[in-house]
Write a protein that holds these residues in place. Structure first.
Motif, PDB file in Angstrom:
ATOM      1  N   ARG A 166      -5.225   7.671  -2.159  1.00 37.31           N
ATOM      2  CA  ARG A 166      -5.389   6.473  -1.359  1.00 37.31           C
ATOM      3  C   ARG A 166      -6.427   5.617  -1.952  1.00 37.31           C
ATOM      4  NH1 ARG A 166      -4.395   5.824   4.045  1.00 37.31           N
ATOM      5  NH2 ARG A 166      -5.978   4.252   5.093  1.00 37.31           N
ATOM      6  N   GLU A 167      -7.464   6.091  -2.437  1.00 37.61           N
ATOM      7  CA  GLU A 167      -8.291   5.064  -3.117  1.00 37.61           C
ATOM      8  C   GLU A 167      -7.879   4.174  -4.168  1.00 37.61           C
ATOM      9  OE1 GLU A 167     -12.758   5.056  -5.008  1.00 37.61           O
ATOM     10  OE2 GLU A 167     -12.159   6.942  -3.949  1.00 37.61           O
ATOM     11  N   GLN A 179       0.681   4.090  -2.925  1.00 41.52           N
ATOM     12  CA  GLN A 179       0.470   5.324  -2.688  1.00 41.52           C
ATOM     13  C   GLN A 179       1.276   6.180  -3.147  1.00 41.52           C
ATOM     14  OE1 GLN A 179      -0.695   6.368   1.508  1.00 41.52           O
ATOM     15  NE2 GLN A 179      -2.270   7.715   0.491  1.00 41.52           N
ATOM     16  N   GLU A 239      -5.522   1.614  -2.697  1.00 44.14           N
ATOM     17  CA  GLU A 239      -6.071   0.401  -1.930  1.00 44.14           C
ATOM     18  C   GLU A 239      -6.586  -0.290  -3.060  1.00 44.14           C
ATOM     19  OE1 GLU A 239      -9.090   2.377   0.162  1.00 44.14           O
ATOM     20  OE2 GLU A 239      -7.827   2.777   2.122  1.00 44.14           O
ATOM     21  N   PHE A 243       0.792  -1.194  -0.140  1.00 41.36           N
ATOM     22  CA  PHE A 243      -0.032   0.056   0.127  1.00 41.36           C
ATOM     23  C   PHE A 243       0.891   1.320   0.094  1.00 41.36           C
ATOM     24  CE2 PHE A 243      -2.154   3.622   2.553  1.00 41.36           C
ATOM     25  CZ  PHE A 243      -3.112   3.580   1.377  1.00 41.36           C
ATOM     26  N   GLN A 247      -5.306  -4.519  -3.864  1.00 40.81           N
ATOM     27  CA  GLN A 247      -6.664  -5.126  -3.905  1.00 40.81           C
ATOM     28  C   GLN A 247      -6.433  -6.046  -5.134  1.00 40.81           C
ATOM     29  OE1 GLN A 247     -10.426  -3.891  -3.681  1.00 40.81           O
ATOM     30  NE2 GLN A 247     -10.966  -5.719  -2.396  1.00 40.81           N
TER      31      GLN A 247
END
Length: 231
Positions: free
Chosen positions: A54-55, A48, A58, A44, A62
């Motif tokens: 941030r979204e 980032q 993420e 992460f 994932q």
């Protein structure tokens, strides 16, 4: 921790990773969940730094874990699992950057940087503390993050792996599927772009802060940055 003990710790983790990978290939979902927990924060952080969102970070992580799970059978065990995982994460992150910018030209890890990469770059004249030193300084972190945002994604990825995550040149080359000379060239370009952008901040400083203090030639501004970088 000594060099030998540190190397042993790395080797132990890599060996443990392979045990978990083998279990995951045999259908042990809990084993893969352990790998997720082990590398989630690190991936992460990398995502980032590349996406600056941030979204998107993420989502990239994932997607990276999902792709890794789906393609575990393609993982060649001649390299570390973490190296393979970081490469997938970087690819997913760069895809997010491409979507952010709606660029006509595709951003990828295979972008053509061949011109000039066979030659080792010259050293950049050091006019201020290195960007990698500034990054570790809390009060200057925001400044570097803003500057890093303006660096080309392909160069940003190398800088993040080498100077922020602390991967060696060899490890970074393996992650990016590049020669070590190419990694050094991209890192040099990335640092140069960062320095050019950080220089904007120095230009905004009051002239009084740039007055030389003595025979050593250090300015008040430079001493302040050096002191912050050494904390």
């Amino acid at each position: 921790m000594t060099t030998d003990s540190a190397q042993l710790a790395v080797t132990t983790v890599a060996s443990d990773d392979l045990d978990l990978v083998h279990a995951s290939k045999n259908g042990d979902v809990a084993a893969f969940e352990q790998l997720v927990k082990r590398y989630d924060r690190k991936l992460f952080r990398i995502a980032q730094h590349v996406t600056h969102n941030r979204e998107d970070a993420e989502d990239a992580v994932q997607d990276a874990f999902l792709k890794a799970f789906q393609h575990l059978g393609e993982f060649r065990e001649d390299s570390k699992f973490s190296t393979w995982l970081i490469r997938i994460t970087l690819n997913q992150s760069l895809m997010k950057v491409r979507k952010q910018r709606r660029a006509i030209r595709e951003v990828s890890l295979e972008e053509d940087f061949q011109a000039g990469e066979d030659m080792l770059p010259m050293e950049v004249i050091d006019w201020a503390p290195d960007p990698e030193q500034l990054y570790r300084t809390a009060e200057l972190r925001d400044i570097l993050i803003k500057a890093l945002r303006e660096v080309r994604p392909i160069l940003r990825g190398v800088f993040v792996l080498r100077d922020i995550e602390g991967l060696s040149t060899a490890q970074t080359a393996e992650v990016l599927n590049l020669s070590q000379v190419a990694v050094k060239a991209r890192l040099w370009r990335g640092r140069l772009q960062l320095r050019e952008r950080l220089n904007k901040y120095f230009r905004k400083e009051p002239e009084s802060a740039r007055v030389e203090l003595g025979p050593g030639g250090d300015t008040a501004e430079e001493l302040r940055w050096q002191e912050a970088a050494s904390r």
